[in-house]
Scaffold this motif. Structure first.
Motif, PDB file in Angstrom:
ATOM      1  N   ASP A  29      -0.308  28.466  -5.435  1.00 11.21           N
ATOM      2  CA  ASP A  29       0.398  29.393  -6.319  1.00 11.21           C
ATOM      3  C   ASP A  29      -0.589  30.304  -7.042  1.00 11.21           C
ATOM      4  O   ASP A  29      -0.367  31.512  -7.160  1.00 11.21           O
ATOM      5  N   SER A  30      -1.682  29.727  -7.513  1.00 10.93           N
ATOM      6  CA  SER A  30      -2.697  30.500  -8.214  1.00 10.93           C
ATOM      7  C   SER A  30      -3.345  31.527  -7.293  1.00 10.93           C
ATOM      8  O   SER A  30      -3.530  32.692  -7.668  1.00 10.93           O
ATOM      9  N   ILE A  31      -3.676  31.112  -6.090  1.00 11.05           N
ATOM     10  CA  ILE A  31      -4.296  32.022  -5.116  1.00 11.05           C
ATOM     11  C   ILE A  31      -3.333  33.147  -4.766  1.00 11.05           C
ATOM     12  O   ILE A  31      -3.715  34.326  -4.720  1.00 11.05           O
ATOM     13  N   ILE A  32      -2.077  32.801  -4.527  1.00 11.64           N
ATOM     14  CA  ILE A  32      -1.077  33.810  -4.163  1.00 11.64           C
ATOM     15  C   ILE A  32      -0.873  34.794  -5.306  1.00 11.64           C
ATOM     16  O   ILE A  32      -0.838  36.010  -5.094  1.00 11.64           O
ATOM     17  N   ALA A  33      -0.762  34.285  -6.529  1.00  7.88           N
ATOM     18  CA  ALA A  33      -0.569  35.161  -7.690  1.00  7.88           C
ATOM     19  C   ALA A  33      -1.754  36.113  -7.843  1.00  7.88           C
ATOM     20  O   ALA A  33      -1.570  37.313  -8.111  1.00  7.88           O
ATOM     21  N   SER A  34      -2.940  35.605  -7.629  1.00  5.58           N
ATOM     22  CA  SER A  34      -4.145  36.431  -7.727  1.00  5.58           C
ATOM     23  C   SER A  34      -4.148  37.522  -6.661  1.00  5.58           C
ATOM     24  O   SER A  34      -4.436  38.691  -6.938  1.00  5.58           O
ATOM     25  N   LYS A  35      -3.809  37.152  -5.435  1.00  2.00           N
ATOM     26  CA  LYS A  35      -3.790  38.120  -4.328  1.00  2.00           C
ATOM     27  C   LYS A  35      -2.702  39.181  -4.547  1.00  2.00           C
ATOM     28  O   LYS A  35      -2.928  40.358  -4.292  1.00  2.00           O
ATOM     29  N   VAL A  36      -1.543  38.771  -5.021  1.00  2.00           N
ATOM     30  CA  VAL A  36      -0.466  39.722  -5.287  1.00  2.00           C
ATOM     31  C   VAL A  36      -0.899  40.695  -6.380  1.00  2.00           C
ATOM     32  O   VAL A  36      -0.702  41.912  -6.265  1.00  2.00           O
ATOM     33  N   SER A  37      -1.517  40.168  -7.417  1.00  5.36           N
ATOM     34  CA  SER A  37      -1.991  41.009  -8.515  1.00  5.36           C
ATOM     35  C   SER A  37      -3.031  42.017  -8.018  1.00  5.36           C
ATOM     36  O   SER A  37      -2.976  43.206  -8.373  1.00  5.36           O
ATOM     37  N   GLU A  61       0.819  -1.211   0.000  1.00  2.00           N
ATOM     38  CA  GLU A  61       0.000   0.000   0.000  1.00  2.00           C
ATOM     39  C   GLU A  61       0.855   1.264   0.000  1.00  2.00           C
ATOM     40  O   GLU A  61       0.395   2.329  -0.408  1.00  2.00           O
ATOM     41  N   SER A  62       2.093   1.150   0.444  1.00  3.53           N
ATOM     42  CA  SER A  62       2.931   2.336   0.600  1.00  3.53           C
ATOM     43  C   SER A  62       3.190   3.047  -0.725  1.00  3.53           C
ATOM     44  O   SER A  62       3.168   4.276  -0.788  1.00  3.53           O
ATOM     45  N   GLY A  63       3.426   2.293  -1.779  1.00  2.83           N
ATOM     46  CA  GLY A  63       3.688   2.905  -3.084  1.00  2.83           C
ATOM     47  C   GLY A  63       2.516   3.730  -3.574  1.00  2.83           C
ATOM     48  O   GLY A  63       2.678   4.864  -4.045  1.00  2.83           O
ATOM     49  N   GLU A  64       1.328   3.153  -3.428  1.00  7.60           N
ATOM     50  CA  GLU A  64       0.115   3.861  -3.851  1.00  7.60           C
ATOM     51  C   GLU A  64      -0.097   5.123  -2.999  1.00  7.60           C
ATOM     52  O   GLU A  64      -0.454   6.177  -3.515  1.00  7.60           O
ATOM     53  N   LEU A  65       0.132   5.008  -1.704  1.00  9.99           N
ATOM     54  CA  LEU A  65      -0.033   6.146  -0.812  1.00  9.99           C
ATOM     55  C   LEU A  65       0.954   7.257  -1.161  1.00  9.99           C
ATOM     56  O   LEU A  65       0.586   8.435  -1.217  1.00  9.99           O
ATOM     57  N   ILE A  66       2.188   6.888  -1.428  1.00  6.49           N
ATOM     58  CA  ILE A  66       3.202   7.883  -1.804  1.00  6.49           C
ATOM     59  C   ILE A  66       2.775   8.614  -3.072  1.00  6.49           C
ATOM     60  O   ILE A  66       2.818   9.842  -3.140  1.00  6.49           O
ATOM     61  N   GLU A  67       2.324   7.861  -4.078  1.00  2.27           N
ATOM     62  CA  GLU A  67       1.879   8.473  -5.335  1.00  2.27           C
ATOM     63  C   GLU A  67       0.721   9.430  -5.095  1.00  2.27           C
ATOM     64  O   GLU A  67       0.698  10.543  -5.633  1.00  2.27           O
ATOM     65  N   ARG A  68      -0.251   8.996  -4.299  1.00 10.31           N
ATOM     66  CA  ARG A  68      -1.414   9.847  -4.009  1.00 10.31           C
ATOM     67  C   ARG A  68      -1.005  11.122  -3.283  1.00 10.31           C
ATOM     68  O   ARG A  68      -1.500  12.208  -3.583  1.00 10.31           O
ATOM     69  N   LEU A  69      -0.127  10.997  -2.305  1.00  8.45           N
ATOM     70  CA  LEU A  69       0.293  12.168  -1.540  1.00  8.45           C
ATOM     71  C   LEU A  69       1.082  13.139  -2.404  1.00  8.45           C
ATOM     72  O   LEU A  69       0.904  14.358  -2.305  1.00  8.45           O
ATOM     73  N   ILE A  70       1.942  12.621  -3.259  1.00 13.61           N
ATOM     74  CA  ILE A  70       2.718  13.485  -4.151  1.00 13.61           C
ATOM     75  C   ILE A  70       1.781  14.197  -5.125  1.00 13.61           C
ATOM     76  O   ILE A  70       1.907  15.403  -5.359  1.00 13.61           O
ATOM     77  N   GLU A  71       0.828  13.456  -5.672  1.00 16.66           N
ATOM     78  CA  GLU A  71      -0.142  14.055  -6.602  1.00 16.66           C
ATOM     79  C   GLU A  71      -0.976  15.123  -5.896  1.00 16.66           C
ATOM     80  O   GLU A  71      -1.164  16.228  -6.412  1.00 16.66           O
ATOM     81  N   LYS A  72      -1.466  14.797  -4.721  1.00 18.93           N
ATOM     82  CA  LYS A  72      -2.272  15.743  -3.946  1.00 18.93           C
ATOM     83  C   LYS A  72      -1.432  16.974  -3.600  1.00 18.93           C
ATOM     84  O   LYS A  72      -1.906  18.109  -3.700  1.00 18.93           O
ATOM     85  N   GLY A  73      -0.181  16.767  -3.212  1.00 12.65           N
ATOM     86  CA  GLY A  73       0.709  17.880  -2.900  1.00 12.65           C
ATOM     87  C   GLY A  73       0.924  18.791  -4.095  1.00 12.65           C
ATOM     88  O   GLY A  73       0.914  20.019  -3.965  1.00 12.65           O
ATOM     89  N   SER A  74       1.101  18.201  -5.269  1.00  7.87           N
ATOM     90  CA  SER A  74       1.283  18.997  -6.488  1.00  7.87           C
ATOM     91  C   SER A  74       0.055  19.842  -6.782  1.00  7.87           C
ATOM     92  O   SER A  74       0.163  21.021  -7.118  1.00  7.87           O
ATOM     93  N   LYS A  75      -1.105  19.226  -6.644  1.00  8.57           N
ATOM     94  CA  LYS A  75      -2.351  19.963  -6.895  1.00  8.57           C
ATOM     95  C   LYS A  75      -2.533  21.088  -5.886  1.00  8.57           C
ATOM     96  O   LYS A  75      -2.914  22.202  -6.254  1.00  8.57           O
ATOM     97  N   LEU A  76      -2.244  20.814  -4.625  1.00  8.65           N
ATOM     98  CA  LEU A  76      -2.371  21.851  -3.601  1.00  8.65           C
ATOM     99  C   LEU A  76      -1.385  22.987  -3.844  1.00  8.65           C
ATOM    100  O   LEU A  76      -1.718  24.160  -3.681  1.00  8.65           O
ATOM    101  N   ARG A  77      -0.159  22.634  -4.259  1.00  7.73           N
ATOM    102  CA  ARG A  77       0.843  23.658  -4.559  1.00  7.73           C
ATOM    103  C   ARG A  77       0.378  24.552  -5.710  1.00  7.73           C
ATOM    104  O   ARG A  77       0.505  25.776  -5.659  1.00  7.73           O
ATOM    105  N   GLU A  78      -0.177  23.925  -6.748  1.00  5.63           N
ATOM    106  CA  GLU A  78      -0.673  24.693  -7.896  1.00  5.63           C
ATOM    107  C   GLU A  78      -1.804  25.622  -7.470  1.00  5.63           C
ATOM    108  O   GLU A  78      -1.855  26.786  -7.890  1.00  5.63           O
ATOM    109  N   GLU A  79      -2.714  25.107  -6.644  1.00  2.00           N
ATOM    110  CA  GLU A  79      -3.823  25.931  -6.167  1.00  2.00           C
ATOM    111  C   GLU A  79      -3.308  27.090  -5.322  1.00  2.00           C
ATOM    112  O   GLU A  79      -3.773  28.227  -5.471  1.00  2.00           O
TER     113      GLU A  79
END
Length: 96
Positions: free
Chosen positions: A60-68, A40-58
């Protein structure tokens, strides 16, 4: 495992700020504690990395909008606007 994933992610935006190595280390600790299986660890790692990437993108978008928005409220010129003005000044100086 889904509950465990949700618990892991609900620790704030942990997955967004964790590096891949940190995520792998944390999941390995869960395997050592017997909370998840090695399979299960491999799947969990993949999910967490994917979720982290999506959260980072969100984030970044929020921060860019607020700065603008903040820059607009301060009536500051952007780099592009400044460059355009500099080009216009250079053109006017060449005409003289």
């Amino acid at each position: 495992m889904k509950n465990l994933l949700n618990q892991f992610i609900s620790l704030g935006v942990g997955a967004a700020v964790f590096s891949k190595e940190q995520i792998e280390k944390s999941v390995e600790e869960l395997v050592k504690k017997g909370e998840i299986s090695k399979g299960e660890s491999g799947e969990l790692i993949e999910r967490l990395i994917e979720k982290g990437s999506k959260l980072r993108e969100e984030m970044d978008s929020i921060i860019a909008s607020k700065v603008s928005q903040t820059l607009d409220q301060l009536n500051l010129v952007s780099k592009d606007e400044l460059r355009k003005l500099e080009r216009r000044i250079e053109e006017l100086e060449r005409r003289e």
